[in-house]
Design a protein around this motif. Structure first.
Motif, short mmCIF file in Angstrom:
data_model
loop_
_atom_site.label_atom_id
_atom_site.label_comp_id
_atom_site.label_asym_id
_atom_site.label_seq_id
_atom_site.Cartn_x
_atom_site.Cartn_y
_atom_site.Cartn_z
N LYS A 128 0.84 -1.21 0.00
CA LYS A 128 0.00 0.00 0.00
C LYS A 128 0.87 1.26 0.00
O LYS A 128 0.57 2.24 -0.66
CB LYS A 128 -0.93 0.00 1.22
N TYR A 129 1.96 1.21 0.74
CA TYR A 129 2.90 2.33 0.79
C TYR A 129 3.50 2.60 -0.59
O TYR A 129 3.54 3.74 -1.06
CB TYR A 129 4.00 2.01 1.81
N ASN A 130 3.91 1.54 -1.27
CA ASN A 130 4.53 1.70 -2.58
C ASN A 130 3.54 2.22 -3.63
O ASN A 130 3.92 2.89 -4.57
CB ASN A 130 5.11 0.37 -3.06
N VAL A 136 -2.69 9.15 4.49
CA VAL A 136 -2.08 10.36 5.07
C VAL A 136 -1.02 10.90 4.11
O VAL A 136 -0.12 10.17 3.69
CB VAL A 136 -1.44 10.06 6.44
N THR A 137 -1.14 12.19 3.77
CA THR A 137 -0.18 12.82 2.87
C THR A 137 1.22 12.80 3.48
O THR A 137 1.40 13.15 4.64
CB THR A 137 -0.59 14.28 2.61
N GLY A 138 2.18 12.36 2.67
CA GLY A 138 3.56 12.32 3.13
C GLY A 138 3.97 10.97 3.70
O GLY A 138 5.15 10.73 3.93
N TRP A 139 3.00 10.08 3.93
CA TRP A 139 3.32 8.77 4.48
C TRP A 139 3.46 7.72 3.38
O TRP A 139 3.64 6.54 3.67
CB TRP A 139 2.25 8.32 5.49
N ASN A 140 3.31 8.14 2.12
CA ASN A 140 3.49 7.23 1.00
C ASN A 140 4.89 7.36 0.43
O ASN A 140 5.61 8.31 0.73
CB ASN A 140 2.46 7.54 -0.09
N LYS A 141 5.22 6.38 -0.41
CA LYS A 141 6.51 6.43 -1.11
C LYS A 141 6.53 7.66 -1.99
O LYS A 141 5.60 7.91 -2.76
CB LYS A 141 6.65 5.17 -1.96
N LYS A 142 7.59 8.47 -1.86
CA LYS A 142 7.70 9.68 -2.66
C LYS A 142 8.33 9.32 -4.00
O LYS A 142 9.47 8.84 -4.05
CB LYS A 142 8.52 10.73 -1.92
N VAL A 143 7.56 9.51 -5.08
CA VAL A 143 8.06 9.20 -6.41
C VAL A 143 8.38 10.51 -7.11
O VAL A 143 7.49 11.30 -7.40
CB VAL A 143 7.02 8.39 -7.22
N LYS A 144 9.66 10.74 -7.33
CA LYS A 144 10.08 11.97 -8.00
C LYS A 144 9.67 11.94 -9.47
O LYS A 144 9.45 10.89 -10.05
CB LYS A 144 11.60 12.13 -7.90
N GLU A 145 9.58 13.09 -10.03
CA GLU A 145 9.14 13.22 -11.42
C GLU A 145 10.06 12.43 -12.35
O GLU A 145 11.28 12.52 -12.27
CB GLU A 145 9.14 14.69 -11.82
N LYS A 173 5.12 14.36 -3.23
CA LYS A 173 4.81 14.67 -1.83
C LYS A 173 4.31 13.46 -1.05
O LYS A 173 3.97 13.57 0.12
CB LYS A 173 3.75 15.77 -1.77
N GLY A 174 4.22 12.30 -1.72
CA GLY A 174 3.73 11.10 -1.04
C GLY A 174 2.25 11.20 -0.70
O GLY A 174 1.82 10.83 0.39
N GLU A 175 1.46 11.71 -1.64
CA GLU A 175 0.03 11.87 -1.39
C GLU A 175 -0.74 10.60 -1.68
O GLU A 175 -0.25 9.70 -2.36
CB GLU A 175 -0.52 13.00 -2.28
N PHE A 176 -1.97 10.55 -1.18
CA PHE A 176 -2.86 9.43 -1.49
C PHE A 176 -3.20 9.45 -2.98
O PHE A 176 -3.60 10.48 -3.51
CB PHE A 176 -4.15 9.55 -0.66
N GLN A 177 -3.00 8.33 -3.65
CA GLN A 177 -3.19 8.24 -5.10
C GLN A 177 -4.44 7.44 -5.43
O GLN A 177 -4.58 6.31 -4.96
CB GLN A 177 -1.99 7.54 -5.74
N TRP A 178 -5.30 8.01 -6.23
CA TRP A 178 -6.44 7.22 -6.68
C TRP A 178 -6.96 7.77 -8.00
O TRP A 178 -7.46 8.89 -8.04
CB TRP A 178 -7.57 7.19 -5.66
N LYS A 179 -6.83 7.00 -9.06
CA LYS A 179 -7.31 7.48 -10.36
C LYS A 179 -8.29 6.52 -11.00
O LYS A 179 -8.71 6.70 -12.12
CB LYS A 179 -6.12 7.71 -11.30
N ASP A 180 -8.64 5.46 -10.26
CA ASP A 180 -9.48 4.42 -10.83
C ASP A 180 -10.95 4.73 -10.57
O ASP A 180 -11.45 4.58 -9.46
CB ASP A 180 -9.10 3.08 -10.21
#
Lengths: 291, 108
Positions: A128-130, A136-145, A173-180
């Motif tokens: 889930k982290y990956n 929570v914003t910032g608690w996810n894996k930070k993926v640089k551009e 920023k390690g934000e919650f991601q959801w595009k589905d």
């Protein structure tokens, strides 16, 4: 009771002075443990109530969130906990029989399965982290551009996935991601959505990816708090088992005195019961929509 | 029961525990596969209802046999039943509010 009629004369080693005999002591201890479990039920009950309120309100967002949990891992963990419950019940059985060796073996097995549960849970949390699913914003894996990947600047609702493509999304920023939004689109096409859900997901009659994401995020908040609290109970349970292992090792328990084993068992089985409900409620929502 | 100490210690023995264990394993596997059936076409929420019914059954087996409540005193029964009774009150009194709200009052 006949077996304990003469306990006063013999002074059982495990008998506390305030009790008449071992049987009365054992019963008092059980009732005390059940009173504790009653407050534990209310403790988890508050979270189940939160789950009920929000799932009643946003069933499709919950189903969408649930579909991204690994139901195989959840099912495996359910089986692992059931095996640990069996070995715990057998620990009590062998304590009552006064069989020290098998008692110790069963306690070690119970701890082993408890640790396996936590290990599987850790794998799930890491996943889930990956994938940016920690709410929570910032608690996810930070993926640089990543310049080589197509740059996604806006939430695109038609894009299925929430970062599954690994290198095909940015999350500095390690934000919650959801595009589905596939499930809510399907529900919209089949006219499944309630009026309350339309208020929650739509802007001007169209699916709003950001609004829908926040409802899915609600599911993940509840998922992490409930499974996290359950995992904390497992860790405490492992601590109790460690203490029990030592007591069993030095041969404390036998047919006359096994109350600590019994109440540790009550606690362990309670934690198992919580998971028996968490598994279908968190992992198995709306799976039939996928077929 | 509590007066018969021999039975109190024995409970159901190892074969009994294994039977309960197999019931629990079967319940888990059944829960897993039944979630793929489209029962919601019968009535909305049927999938969840079935899953909860199985979970409740599994819980009863754990409480009665693994937690020995079947052989426990009436006071232990009272503590266990009271816990679930208060839980039911919490669910019922909370949901009688949310179920009866007009759409949009508790919004977004």
């Amino acid at each position: 009771m006949t077996a304990h009629g003469d306990t006063h004369e013999h002074h059982e080693p495990g008998l506390q002075h305030q009790f008449e005999d071992m049987h009365q002591q054992e019963e008092s201890v059980s009732i005390g443990m059940w009173a504790f479990l009653a407050q534990e039920i209310m403790f988890f009950g508050g979270l189940f109530t939160a789950y009920l309120v929000f799932r009643w309100r946003f069933p499709m967002a919950f189903a969408a969130g649930s579909n991204h949990l690994d139901e195989f891992m959840g099912g495996l963990n359910t089986l692992v906990l059931i095996v640990s419950s069996l070995t715990m019940a057998l620990t009590v059985y062998y304590a009552q029989k006064g069989n020290r060796t098998l008692q110790v073996v069963m306690i070690v097995l119970t701890m082993l399965f408890g640790a396996t549960f936590l290990g599987v849970k850790a794998i799930e949390y890491t996943d889930k982290y990956n994938h940016g699913l920690v709410p929570v914003t910032g608690w996810n894996k930070k993926v640089k551009e990543d310049v080589s990947a197509p740059h996604v600047t806006e939430q695109d609702c038609t894009q299925v996935g929430h970062g599954d493509g690994d290198d095909h999304y940015v999350n500095p920023k390690g934000e919650f991601q959801w595009k589905d939004c596939s499930l809510v689109k399907l529900a919209q096409d089949h006219n499944y959505l309630t009026e309350d859900e339309k208020i929650g997901y739509f802007t001007n009659g169209e699916i709003d990816a950001n609004k829908f994401r926040d409802k899915v995020r609600l599911f993940y908040y509840i998922y992490f708090v409930m499974t996290g609290l359950h995992a904390l109970h497992m860790i405490i349970g492992l601590g109790v088992m460690l203490w029990l292992l030592w007591k069993a090792w030095i041969g404390t328990f036998g047919p006359k005195y096994y109350a600590p084993v019994e109440i540790s068992g009550l606690y362990w089985h309670f934690v198992d019961i919580v998971w028996i409900f968490l598994f279908p409620l968190l992992y198995l929502l709306g799976r039939h929509f996928l077929h | 029961m509590s007066d018969n100490h021999a039975e109190h210690e024995e409970h159901i023995g190892i074969p009994g525990y294994l039977v309960i264990f197999l019931i629990l394993v079967f319940g888990t596997i059944f829960t897993y596969f039944s979630s793929f059936w489209d029962l919601d076409s019968i009535f909305p929420g049927a999938n969840t209802l079935l899953a909860l019914a199985i979970a409740f059954t599994k819980m009863m087996f754990v409480i009665l046999y693994f937690m020995h409540v079947r052989w426990s005193s009436k006071t232990v029964w009272l503590a266990a039943v009271a816990a679930f009774f208060w839980l039911a009150i919490m669910f019922a009194f909370t949901m009688q509010d949310y179920f009866t709200r007009i759409s949009g009052v508790f919004s977004v």
